[in-house]
Design a protein around this motif. Structure first.
Motif, mmCIF file in Angstrom:
data_model
loop_
_atom_site.group_PDB
_atom_site.id
_atom_site.type_symbol
_atom_site.label_atom_id
_atom_site.label_comp_id
_atom_site.label_asym_id
_atom_site.label_seq_id
_atom_site.Cartn_x
_atom_site.Cartn_y
_atom_site.Cartn_z
ATOM 1 N N GLY A 1 0.827 -1.210 0.000
ATOM 2 C CA GLY A 1 0.000 0.000 0.000
ATOM 3 C C GLY A 1 0.854 1.250 0.000
ATOM 4 N N GLU A 2 0.186 2.380 0.110
ATOM 5 C CA GLU A 2 0.886 3.666 0.078
ATOM 6 C C GLU A 2 1.561 3.924 1.414
ATOM 7 O OE1 GLU A 2 -0.431 8.217 -0.374
ATOM 8 O OE2 GLU A 2 -0.887 6.958 -2.113
ATOM 9 N N ARG A 3 2.812 4.359 1.353
ATOM 10 C CA ARG A 3 3.612 4.643 2.546
ATOM 11 C C ARG A 3 4.265 6.008 2.390
ATOM 12 N NH1 ARG A 3 1.212 1.375 5.579
ATOM 13 N NH2 ARG A 3 1.427 -0.796 5.076
ATOM 14 N N THR A 4 4.516 6.650 3.525
ATOM 15 C CA THR A 4 5.207 7.930 3.535
ATOM 16 C C THR A 4 6.669 7.685 3.855
ATOM 17 O OG1 THR A 4 3.201 9.033 4.301
ATOM 18 C CG2 THR A 4 5.267 10.223 4.595
ATOM 19 N N LEU A 5 7.560 8.395 3.159
ATOM 20 C CA LEU A 5 8.996 8.361 3.465
ATOM 21 C C LEU A 5 9.286 9.500 4.428
ATOM 22 C CD1 LEU A 5 10.438 7.894 -0.135
ATOM 23 C CD2 LEU A 5 10.395 6.178 1.681
ATOM 24 N N TYR A 6 10.009 9.190 5.498
ATOM 25 C CA TYR A 6 10.361 10.199 6.496
ATOM 26 C C TYR A 6 11.874 10.318 6.587
ATOM 27 C CZ TYR A 6 5.553 9.786 8.129
ATOM 28 O OH TYR A 6 4.185 9.771 8.216
ATOM 29 N N VAL A 7 12.378 11.548 6.493
ATOM 30 C CA VAL A 7 13.794 11.825 6.693
ATOM 31 C C VAL A 7 13.878 12.712 7.927
ATOM 32 C CG1 VAL A 7 15.859 12.900 5.739
ATOM 33 C CG2 VAL A 7 14.301 11.655 4.232
ATOM 34 N N ASN A 8 14.607 12.263 8.940
ATOM 35 C CA ASN A 8 14.696 12.985 10.211
ATOM 36 C C ASN A 8 13.307 13.285 10.774
ATOM 37 O OD1 ASN A 8 17.523 13.027 10.190
ATOM 38 N ND2 ASN A 8 17.508 14.844 8.884
ATOM 39 N N VAL B 1 5.504 6.596 -1.412
ATOM 40 C CA VAL B 1 5.743 5.475 -2.331
ATOM 41 C C VAL B 1 4.590 4.499 -2.168
ATOM 42 C CG1 VAL B 1 8.268 5.670 -2.315
ATOM 43 C CG2 VAL B 1 7.137 4.195 -0.651
ATOM 44 N N THR B 2 4.358 3.692 -3.198
ATOM 45 C CA THR B 2 3.355 2.640 -3.111
ATOM 46 C C THR B 2 4.065 1.304 -3.220
ATOM 47 O OG1 THR B 2 1.695 4.076 -4.105
ATOM 48 C CG2 THR B 2 1.227 1.714 -4.100
ATOM 49 N N VAL B 3 3.972 0.511 -2.160
ATOM 50 C CA VAL B 3 4.609 -0.804 -2.118
ATOM 51 C C VAL B 3 3.649 -1.803 -2.740
ATOM 52 C CG1 VAL B 3 5.540 -2.599 -0.606
ATOM 53 C CG2 VAL B 3 5.861 -0.180 -0.017
ATOM 54 N N ALA C 1 5.444 0.610 -6.954
ATOM 55 C CA ALA C 1 4.588 0.764 -8.128
ATOM 56 C C ALA C 1 5.231 1.685 -9.157
ATOM 57 C CB ALA C 1 3.223 1.299 -7.721
ATOM 58 N N GLU C 2 5.943 2.703 -8.667
ATOM 59 C CA GLU C 2 6.595 3.669 -9.560
ATOM 60 C C GLU C 2 8.026 3.869 -9.096
ATOM 61 O OE1 GLU C 2 4.278 7.232 -9.369
ATOM 62 O OE2 GLU C 2 2.466 6.231 -10.070
ATOM 63 N N PRO C 3 8.941 4.207 -9.993
ATOM 64 C CA PRO C 3 10.327 4.451 -9.584
ATOM 65 C C PRO C 3 10.418 5.627 -8.611
ATOM 66 C CG PRO C 3 10.153 4.283 -11.978
ATOM 67 C CD PRO C 3 8.760 4.331 -11.438
ATOM 68 N N LEU C 4 11.441 5.593 -7.786
ATOM 69 C CA LEU C 4 11.683 6.692 -6.844
ATOM 70 C C LEU C 4 11.968 7.976 -7.607
ATOM 71 C CD1 LEU C 4 14.005 4.827 -4.329
ATOM 72 C CD2 LEU C 4 11.662 5.579 -3.898
ATOM 73 N N THR C 5 11.503 9.093 -7.077
ATOM 74 C CA THR C 5 11.741 10.381 -7.728
ATOM 75 C C THR C 5 13.030 11.034 -7.243
ATOM 76 O OG1 THR C 5 10.377 11.475 -6.084
ATOM 77 C CG2 THR C 5 9.298 10.808 -8.137
ATOM 78 N N THR D 1 16.258 6.325 6.279
ATOM 79 C CA THR D 1 14.969 6.889 5.894
ATOM 80 C C THR D 1 13.912 5.905 6.372
ATOM 81 O OG1 THR D 1 15.898 7.977 3.958
ATOM 82 C CG2 THR D 1 13.528 7.607 3.940
ATOM 83 N N GLU D 2 12.839 6.409 6.949
ATOM 84 C CA GLU D 2 11.808 5.538 7.495
ATOM 85 C C GLU D 2 10.589 5.512 6.583
ATOM 86 O OE1 GLU D 2 12.317 5.939 12.214
ATOM 87 O OE2 GLU D 2 11.903 7.815 11.161
ATOM 88 N N LEU D 3 9.936 4.370 6.541
ATOM 89 C CA LEU D 3 8.680 4.229 5.807
ATOM 90 C C LEU D 3 7.586 3.997 6.818
ATOM 91 C CD1 LEU D 3 10.869 2.866 3.689
ATOM 92 C CD2 LEU D 3 8.783 2.351 2.498
ATOM 93 N N GLY D 4 6.492 4.716 6.668
ATOM 94 C CA GLY D 4 5.401 4.545 7.608
ATOM 95 C C GLY D 4 4.095 5.026 7.022
ATOM 96 N N ARG D 5 3.077 4.954 7.837
ATOM 97 C CA ARG D 5 1.765 5.442 7.440
ATOM 98 C C ARG D 5 1.324 6.421 8.509
ATOM 99 N NH1 ARG D 5 -2.406 0.973 6.295
ATOM 100 N NH2 ARG D 5 -1.238 0.878 4.372
ATOM 101 N N GLY D 6 0.916 7.588 8.112
ATOM 102 C CA GLY D 6 0.534 8.595 9.090
ATOM 103 C C GLY D 6 1.755 9.353 9.567
ATOM 104 N N LEU D 7 1.525 10.444 10.207
ATOM 105 C CA LEU D 7 2.602 11.305 10.657
ATOM 106 C C LEU D 7 3.277 10.735 11.886
ATOM 107 C CD1 LEU D 7 3.821 13.966 9.765
ATOM 108 C CD2 LEU D 7 2.322 15.123 11.351
#
Length: 153
Positions: A29-36, A43-45, A61-65, A72-78
């Motif tokens: 599913g869709e995930r947010t990338l977090y830096v610091n 991204v969509t896994v 689903a799509e290449p990284l921009t 870097t952390e991947l998560g859902r929600g803030l």
């Protein structure tokens, strides 16, 4: 948080390598990338492949921009900007800085789950110094002193 990137991924990569995934969460599913701890993109896994050790490959689903660095952390929600460990440290610091008696360091130690008050004392010694200085001043003030009167010459 779902996972932490363990191998840097360049822009246009179609996957990321992450550390141990949280067992109770489905990574698809869709995930947010977090830096610091700040959102840096989404991204969509689409698929997960378990790798040797505790790593996994997450296909996207799509290449990284942009380039994605390690940690870097991947998560859902803030995500909170404060980690639970930071809150724990703040609690101990406040208790000790506000003059918790040295005898009560055992209580602080127990609350933090340290195996002994010596560990708590060693980790937070910098906060105990002012308490020691206050105690020294209190003792010095309690000792009577003679008053010297200057004699005229």
């Amino acid at each position: 948080m779902l996972a932490t990137v363990r191998v840097p991924a360049p822009a246009k990569a179609d996957h990321v390598i992450v550390g141990a995934l949280q067992r109770d969460r489905d990574p698809i599913g869709e995930r947010t990338l977090y830096v610091n701890r700040e959102p840096a993109g989404t991204v969509t896994v689409t698929a997960v492949t378990r790798l040797r050790g505790n790593r996994s490959r997450l296909d996207l689903a799509e290449p990284l921009t942009t380039d994605v660095a390690t940690e870097t952390e991947l998560g859902r929600g803030l995500l909170s900007r404060r980690r639970l460990h930071d809150l724990r440290h703040a609690s101990a610091s406040i208790q000790l800085q506000e003059g918790i008696d040295l005898a009560l360091v055992a209580l602080v130690s127990k609350r933090l789950g340290h195996s002994s008050p010596a560990i708590t004392g060693a980790l937070y010694a910098h906060l105990l110094r002012p308490a020691g200085q206050h105690a020294a001043v209190a003792v010095a003030n309690a000792v009577p002193r003679s008053v010297r009167v200057a004699t005229p010459t």
